[in-house]
Enzyme design. Structure first.
Site, mmCIF file in Angstrom:
data_model
loop_
_atom_site.group_PDB
_atom_site.id
_atom_site.type_symbol
_atom_site.label_atom_id
_atom_site.label_comp_id
_atom_site.label_asym_id
_atom_site.label_seq_id
_atom_site.Cartn_x
_atom_site.Cartn_y
_atom_site.Cartn_z
ATOM 1 N N GLU A 58 0.811 -1.233 0.000
ATOM 2 C CA GLU A 58 0.000 0.000 0.000
ATOM 3 C C GLU A 58 0.840 1.276 0.000
ATOM 4 O OE1 GLU A 58 -4.024 0.210 1.610
ATOM 5 O OE2 GLU A 58 -3.116 1.246 3.294
ATOM 6 N N LYS A 60 0.771 4.746 1.374
ATOM 7 C CA LYS A 60 0.048 5.350 2.509
ATOM 8 C C LYS A 60 0.929 6.396 3.172
ATOM 9 C CE LYS A 60 -2.447 3.653 6.619
ATOM 10 N NZ LYS A 60 -2.717 2.470 7.460
ATOM 11 N N LYS A 120 -7.947 2.515 -2.827
ATOM 12 C CA LYS A 120 -8.274 2.460 -1.408
ATOM 13 C C LYS A 120 -8.882 3.795 -1.040
ATOM 14 C CE LYS A 120 -7.713 -0.305 2.091
ATOM 15 N NZ LYS A 120 -6.645 0.013 3.010
ATOM 16 N N GLU A 169 -14.385 -5.371 2.603
ATOM 17 C CA GLU A 169 -13.761 -5.410 3.933
ATOM 18 C C GLU A 169 -14.787 -5.690 5.022
ATOM 19 O OE1 GLU A 169 -10.766 -2.377 4.927
ATOM 20 O OE2 GLU A 169 -12.082 -1.865 6.609
ATOM 21 N N ASN A 190 -10.406 -7.014 8.357
ATOM 22 C CA ASN A 190 -9.594 -5.923 8.894
ATOM 23 C C ASN A 190 -9.215 -6.225 10.346
ATOM 24 O OD1 ASN A 190 -8.257 -3.577 9.346
ATOM 25 N ND2 ASN A 190 -9.932 -2.214 8.732
ATOM 26 N N GLU A 221 -6.010 -7.705 6.487
ATOM 27 C CA GLU A 221 -5.612 -6.304 6.351
ATOM 28 C C GLU A 221 -5.214 -5.692 7.693
ATOM 29 O OE1 GLU A 221 -9.602 -5.621 3.625
ATOM 30 O OE2 GLU A 221 -8.855 -3.992 4.860
ATOM 31 N N SER A 222 -4.193 -4.866 7.657
ATOM 32 C CA SER A 222 -3.804 -3.969 8.750
ATOM 33 C C SER A 222 -2.966 -4.604 9.860
ATOM 34 C CB SER A 222 -5.020 -3.324 9.438
ATOM 35 O OG SER A 222 -5.891 -2.731 8.517
HETATM 36 O O1 LIG Z 1 -5.001 3.128 9.108
HETATM 37 C C1 LIG Z 1 -5.829 3.743 9.797
HETATM 38 O O2 LIG Z 1 -5.525 4.419 10.793
HETATM 39 C C2 LIG Z 1 -7.276 3.740 9.425
HETATM 40 C C3 LIG Z 1 -8.177 4.466 10.192
HETATM 41 C C4 LIG Z 1 -9.514 4.513 9.847
HETATM 42 C C5 LIG Z 1 -9.979 3.839 8.733
HETATM 43 C C6 LIG Z 1 -9.080 3.101 7.954
HETATM 44 C C7 LIG Z 1 -7.755 3.048 8.295
HETATM 45 N N1 LIG Z 1 -6.855 2.360 7.529
HETATM 46 C C8 LIG Z 1 -7.148 1.888 6.222
HETATM 47 C C9 LIG Z 1 -6.574 0.576 5.958
HETATM 48 O O3 LIG Z 1 -7.321 -0.302 5.611
HETATM 49 C C10 LIG Z 1 -5.088 0.360 6.070
HETATM 50 O O4 LIG Z 1 -4.458 1.405 5.399
HETATM 51 C C11 LIG Z 1 -4.582 -0.938 5.479
HETATM 52 O O5 LIG Z 1 -5.276 -2.028 5.967
HETATM 53 C C12 LIG Z 1 -3.077 -1.095 5.804
HETATM 54 O O6 LIG Z 1 -2.912 -1.070 7.195
HETATM 55 P P1 LIG Z 1 -1.472 -0.917 7.858
HETATM 56 O O7 LIG Z 1 -0.586 -1.976 7.275
HETATM 57 O O8 LIG Z 1 -1.681 -1.116 9.314
HETATM 58 O O9 LIG Z 1 -0.970 0.431 7.510
#
Ligand SMILES: O=C(O)c1ccccc1NCC(=O)[C@H](O)[C@H](O)COP(=O)(O)O
Length: 272
Positions: A58, A60, A120, A169, A190, A221-222
């Site tokens: 991603e 970001k 996204k 998601e 998520n 994800e995340s």
């Molecule tokens: O990332 C956040 O803080 C967030 C807050 C509110 C809504 C969505 C959010 N993130 C979007 C995503 O789905 C993430 O960017 C994606 O899953 C990647 O996550 P990460 O690897 O933890 O950066």
């Protein structure tokens, strides 16, 4: 009760889309979309490696949970690194207000790579689906918790009609059920609770059992920090992972991508 972050983002998004519709009416946008000279590339197939967890890398810059993630952001370098290190797909955050993204980032990424591109953003209107196709997306994110059942079904259908795929998601068993009823084929789990921002990879372990695996592609994800996390998620049966922050802060994007790739996955069957 005060608004949570998702509600805040969605409220802002509704205003933004209303504005876009005034500047470029949907009928005009549809005419533009009809002139796009290339077809989307397969996002779903890119996430299905036999025995191996696929990586969606991603782009970001910033997030509500972390604030600024990377100070010296360079879009071109980021896309080039994800391309050279052969991420299986690239996710581009286009949300501006809360994530520092831009629609132009997606359009630029389209010019730089043939890897499948995920838009996204926070899709709450059909208008954004046409816009995504116009910007060069191959797939887009739909958040089950942000959409009513009819919207989810209609948005998935429209996404497919335009040749793209939807990553739906989810955060709960009920949302998984709704995603399946709406005919989703790629389901995201998520690991981040959008109210508390707490991340727990066990969310994937808990929810994946509600998905009849052979028929769906599952994306965790995340909050994925390292190769051990990928191994853990692979052992739960995740087909793919979506990683933003850990890659963006890795210091060496290409090396970062390689560290998340080539991890085995379990072939899980349905539990429920
Ligand atoms: O990332 C956040 O803080 C967030 C807050 C509110 C809504 C969505 C959010 N993130 C979007 C995503 O789905 C993430 O960017 C994606 O899953 C990647 O996550 P990460 O690897 O933890 O950066």
């Amino acid at each position: 009760m005060s608004e949570n972050i998702l509600e805040k983002i969605l409220r802002h998004k509704r205003e933004e889309v209303a504005d876009s519709r005034k500047r470029l009416p949907l009928e005009k946008l549809k005419e533009w979309v009809a002139e796009v000279p290339f077809a989307p590339v397969g996002f779903g197939p890119a996430l299905q490696h036999p025995g191996e967890v696929a990586l969606i890398a991603e782009v970001k810059r910033r997030s509500p949970s972390r604030g600024i993630i990377i100070k010296d952001f360079n879009l071109m370098e980021t896309i080039a690194a994800y391309r050279e290190a052969e991420a299986d797909a690239v996710s581009v955050l286009t949300e501006r207000e809360f994530f520092g993204g831009a629609a132009e980032y997606l359009a630029a990424a389209r010019l730089m790579t043939r890897q499948p591109l995920l838009r996204k953003d926070f899709i709450i209107d059909l208008y954004q689906i046409y816009e995504s196709r116009f910007l060069g997306a191959d797939a887009l994110l739909l958040i089950a918790g942000a959409l009513a059942d009819e919207e989810l079904g209609e948005f998935i259908e429209t996404t497919r009609a335009l040749g793209m795929e939807a990553l739906v998601e989810t955060r709960t068993p009920d949302e998984i059920e709704r995603a399946i009823a709406a005919k989703a084929s790629i389901i995201g789990i998520n690991n981040r609770d959008l109210r508390s921002f707490q991340v727990d990879l066990k969310t994937t372990r808990e929810l994946i059992g509600y998905i009849n695996k052979p028929h769906f592609t599952v994306v965790s994800e995340s909050g994925i920090k390292n190769r051990t996390d990928v191994e853990t998620l692979g052992s739960y049966g995740a087909d793919a992972i979506l990683v933003g922050e850990s890659l963006m802060t890795s210091g060496d994007l290409q090396d970062g991508v390689r560290r998340f790739k080539g991890v085995g996955k379990a072939m899980k069957v349905a539990v429920v």
